[in-house]
Design a protein around this motif. Structure first.
Motif, mmCIF file in Angstrom:
data_model
loop_
_atom_site.group_PDB
_atom_site.id
_atom_site.type_symbol
_atom_site.label_atom_id
_atom_site.label_comp_id
_atom_site.label_asym_id
_atom_site.label_seq_id
_atom_site.Cartn_x
_atom_site.Cartn_y
_atom_site.Cartn_z
ATOM 1 N N TRP A 168 6.992 73.499 42.621
ATOM 2 C CA TRP A 168 5.836 72.725 42.167
ATOM 3 C C TRP A 168 5.767 71.413 42.927
ATOM 4 C CZ3 TRP A 168 2.353 73.528 37.942
ATOM 5 C CH2 TRP A 168 2.530 74.757 37.265
ATOM 6 N N LEU A 169 4.579 70.850 42.983
ATOM 7 C CA LEU A 169 4.394 69.492 43.487
ATOM 8 C C LEU A 169 4.404 68.549 42.295
ATOM 9 C CD1 LEU A 169 3.783 67.694 45.950
ATOM 10 C CD2 LEU A 169 1.351 68.009 45.451
ATOM 11 N N ALA A 170 5.236 67.512 42.371
ATOM 12 C CA ALA A 170 5.391 66.611 41.228
ATOM 13 C C ALA A 170 5.767 65.225 41.704
ATOM 14 C CB ALA A 170 6.469 67.147 40.273
ATOM 15 N N SER A 247 -2.014 72.452 38.717
ATOM 16 C CA SER A 247 -2.074 73.310 37.544
ATOM 17 C C SER A 247 -1.336 74.626 37.763
ATOM 18 C CB SER A 247 -3.537 73.615 37.185
ATOM 19 O OG SER A 247 -4.189 74.281 38.257
ATOM 20 N N ARG A 248 -0.946 74.890 39.013
ATOM 21 C CA ARG A 248 -0.240 76.131 39.330
ATOM 22 C C ARG A 248 0.888 75.832 40.316
ATOM 23 N NH1 ARG A 248 -2.979 80.540 37.541
ATOM 24 N NH2 ARG A 248 -5.153 80.204 36.922
ATOM 25 N N PRO A 249 1.908 76.692 40.376
ATOM 26 C CA PRO A 249 3.003 76.457 41.315
ATOM 27 C C PRO A 249 2.569 76.712 42.751
ATOM 28 C CG PRO A 249 3.281 78.576 40.241
ATOM 29 C CD PRO A 249 2.115 77.908 39.562
ATOM 30 N N GLN A 250 3.325 76.117 43.681
ATOM 31 C CA GLN A 250 3.101 76.363 45.098
ATOM 32 C C GLN A 250 3.541 77.770 45.486
ATOM 33 O OE1 GLN A 250 1.664 74.456 47.216
ATOM 34 N NE2 GLN A 250 2.221 75.218 49.253
ATOM 35 N N GLY A 251 4.530 78.261 44.785
ATOM 36 C CA GLY A 251 5.062 79.593 45.061
ATOM 37 C C GLY A 251 6.419 79.739 44.406
ATOM 38 N N ARG A 252 7.176 80.735 44.870
ATOM 39 C CA ARG A 252 8.508 80.987 44.320
ATOM 40 C C ARG A 252 9.583 80.564 45.307
ATOM 41 N NH1 ARG A 252 9.006 86.917 43.279
ATOM 42 N NH2 ARG A 252 7.585 87.062 45.037
ATOM 43 N N CYS A 253 10.680 80.098 44.764
ATOM 44 C CA CYS A 253 11.815 79.736 45.599
ATOM 45 C C CYS A 253 12.333 80.989 46.305
ATOM 46 C CB CYS A 253 12.908 79.123 44.729
ATOM 47 S SG CYS A 253 14.387 78.631 45.626
ATOM 48 N N PRO A 254 12.582 80.936 47.621
ATOM 49 C CA PRO A 254 13.135 82.099 48.319
ATOM 50 C C PRO A 254 14.401 82.606 47.635
ATOM 51 C CG PRO A 254 12.444 80.438 49.901
ATOM 52 C CD PRO A 254 12.318 79.812 48.545
ATOM 53 N N ALA A 255 14.527 83.913 47.539
ATOM 54 C CA ALA A 255 15.593 84.522 46.749
ATOM 55 C C ALA A 255 17.001 84.055 47.132
ATOM 56 C CB ALA A 255 15.495 86.052 46.841
ATOM 57 N N PRO A 256 17.368 83.981 48.433
ATOM 58 C CA PRO A 256 18.741 83.545 48.759
ATOM 59 C C PRO A 256 19.031 82.123 48.279
ATOM 60 C CG PRO A 256 17.690 84.606 50.650
ATOM 61 C CD PRO A 256 16.622 84.382 49.639
ATOM 62 N N VAL A 257 18.047 81.242 48.389
ATOM 63 C CA VAL A 257 18.242 79.860 47.946
ATOM 64 C C VAL A 257 18.339 79.808 46.427
ATOM 65 C CG1 VAL A 257 17.204 77.558 47.884
ATOM 66 C CG2 VAL A 257 17.083 78.928 49.967
ATOM 67 N N TRP A 258 17.483 80.570 45.747
ATOM 68 C CA TRP A 258 17.514 80.552 44.279
ATOM 69 C C TRP A 258 18.831 81.072 43.735
ATOM 70 C CZ3 TRP A 258 15.914 78.137 40.391
ATOM 71 C CH2 TRP A 258 16.006 78.658 39.107
ATOM 72 N N ARG A 259 19.441 82.064 44.404
ATOM 73 C CA ARG A 259 20.747 82.572 43.949
ATOM 74 C C ARG A 259 21.794 81.469 44.023
ATOM 75 N NH1 ARG A 259 19.087 87.616 46.352
ATOM 76 N NH2 ARG A 259 19.942 86.973 48.352
ATOM 77 N N GLN A 260 21.749 80.660 45.080
ATOM 78 C CA GLN A 260 22.705 79.560 45.187
ATOM 79 C C GLN A 260 22.434 78.471 44.143
ATOM 80 O OE1 GLN A 260 23.916 78.327 49.302
ATOM 81 N NE2 GLN A 260 22.189 79.611 49.925
ATOM 82 N N LEU A 261 21.164 78.147 43.966
ATOM 83 C CA LEU A 261 20.828 77.106 42.988
ATOM 84 C C LEU A 261 21.158 77.533 41.569
ATOM 85 C CD1 LEU A 261 17.352 75.911 44.339
ATOM 86 C CD2 LEU A 261 19.539 74.717 44.523
ATOM 87 N N SER A 262 20.885 78.774 41.236
ATOM 88 C CA SER A 262 21.116 79.236 39.867
ATOM 89 C C SER A 262 22.594 79.335 39.538
ATOM 90 C CB SER A 262 20.431 80.588 39.643
ATOM 91 O OG SER A 262 20.935 81.562 40.529
ATOM 92 N N ARG A 263 23.441 79.577 40.547
ATOM 93 C CA ARG A 263 24.890 79.631 40.290
ATOM 94 C C ARG A 263 25.443 78.305 39.808
ATOM 95 N NH1 ARG A 263 25.349 83.446 44.683
ATOM 96 N NH2 ARG A 263 25.682 81.746 46.160
ATOM 97 N N GLN A 264 24.840 77.209 40.317
ATOM 98 C CA GLN A 264 25.347 75.903 39.897
ATOM 99 C C GLN A 264 24.957 75.549 38.464
ATOM 100 O OE1 GLN A 264 23.694 72.599 42.100
ATOM 101 N NE2 GLN A 264 21.610 73.357 41.910
ATOM 102 N N LEU A 265 24.022 76.332 37.878
ATOM 103 C CA LEU A 265 23.581 76.078 36.519
ATOM 104 C C LEU A 265 24.446 76.819 35.497
ATOM 105 C CD1 LEU A 265 19.737 76.435 37.074
ATOM 106 C CD2 LEU A 265 21.104 74.328 37.061
ATOM 107 N N ASP A 266 25.246 77.766 35.950
ATOM 108 C CA ASP A 266 26.066 78.558 35.030
ATOM 109 C C ASP A 266 27.212 77.729 34.452
ATOM 110 O OD1 ASP A 266 24.486 80.789 35.438
ATOM 111 O OD2 ASP A 266 25.643 81.422 37.191
#
Length: 266
Positions: A168-170, A247-266
């Protein structure tokens, strides 16, 4: 991709000028047309009048359609609350009617039609602007938390609310001074009541740093062709829903990057 909020005064000033000179009067006139149009016809030589059910139907349908569109634009709740749109449209029409009644009492006897029409249009336009701002802030402040998979983001039907894995743009707060914000794209990591936790995206070269990872443009930036980096392993930044600029997202985070980012949230 980042822009300093304190260097955008010129653009904000131009946007504000356009809003005052064109958008507010145009929207306001459409909302006030049942009052302004008969007044205009009466000023013609010879005076004109509306005739027939069809003409009156069109005349009163215009503000109803505009009010529905404004309520739809302002709303940020889940799609299931369909009744909010007509309810809010009815509330907006009631507020506009009150504003027009007050304005008519002030300028109704003015001999120049343009003055009366301008005052009525601006009154209705200001009411519409306040309505949109208040509804957006209300929805943003009452937005419930939304769950989200920490796997590869899925394609979902948008409900106009940021979700984990979206870009998103914020206005993202500075780490060294959270009271100040800069305009950035960011990856939504988690959502809560009233705010989201995000990782900021930047175009500044962060190669060789462990607190950023390179981010492909796939799926979200198809135009600039610039390289991007996203924060990694750092405390997420808190962004209130009212600070998201689209009002809408720019798109989805690329899958390889999202896997790395989501691991740090566990």
């Amino acid at each position: 991709m980042a822009r300093r909020s304190d260097t955008s005064c010129g653009g904000a000033g131009c946007a504000g000028l356009l809003l005052v000179l064109f958008v507010l009067p145009a929207v306001g006139y459409l909302l006030a047309v049942p009052l302004a149009m008969p007044d205009l016809l009466a000023e013609q030589t010879p005076p004109q009048e509306l005739h027939g059910f069809g003409q009156y139907l069109i005349l009163y349908a215009i503000p109803v359609v505009v009010a529905l569109l404004l309520a739809l634009f302002a709303g940020r709740r889940r799609a299931g609350a369909w009744w909010l749109v007509p309810a809010r449209a009815a509330a907006l029409l009631a507020l506009v009617a009150a504003a027009l009644w007050w304005t008519e009492g002030k300028v109704g006897d003015h001999p120049v039609w343009n003055v009366r029409a301008t005052a009525e249009s601006m009154a209705a336009g200001v009411v519409a602007l306040v309505f949109v701002v208040v509804v957006r802030r209300w929805d943003a402040s009452r937005g419930g938390s939304r769950g989200g998979s920490r796997d590869v983001p899925r394609v979902v039907v948008r409900t106009h609310r940021p979700a984990p894995g979206e870009i998103w743009l914020a206005m993202v707060p500075l780490r060294e001074d959270p009271a100040r914000q800069l305009r950035h794209y960011c990856v939504v990591l988690a959502v809560h009541s009233g705010h989201a936790e995000v990782a900021q995206i930047t175009t500044k070269d962060k190669d060789g740093r462990t607190d950023h990872i390179r981010m492909p443009n796939d799926g979200w930036d198809k135009a600039s062709g610039r390289a991007h980096w996203v924060e990694f392993g750092r405390t997420p930044r808190r962004v209130d829903y009212g600070m998201f600029l689209k009002s809408r997202p720019q798109g989805r985070c690329p899958a390889p990057v999202w896997r790395q980012l989501s691991r740090q949230l566990d």
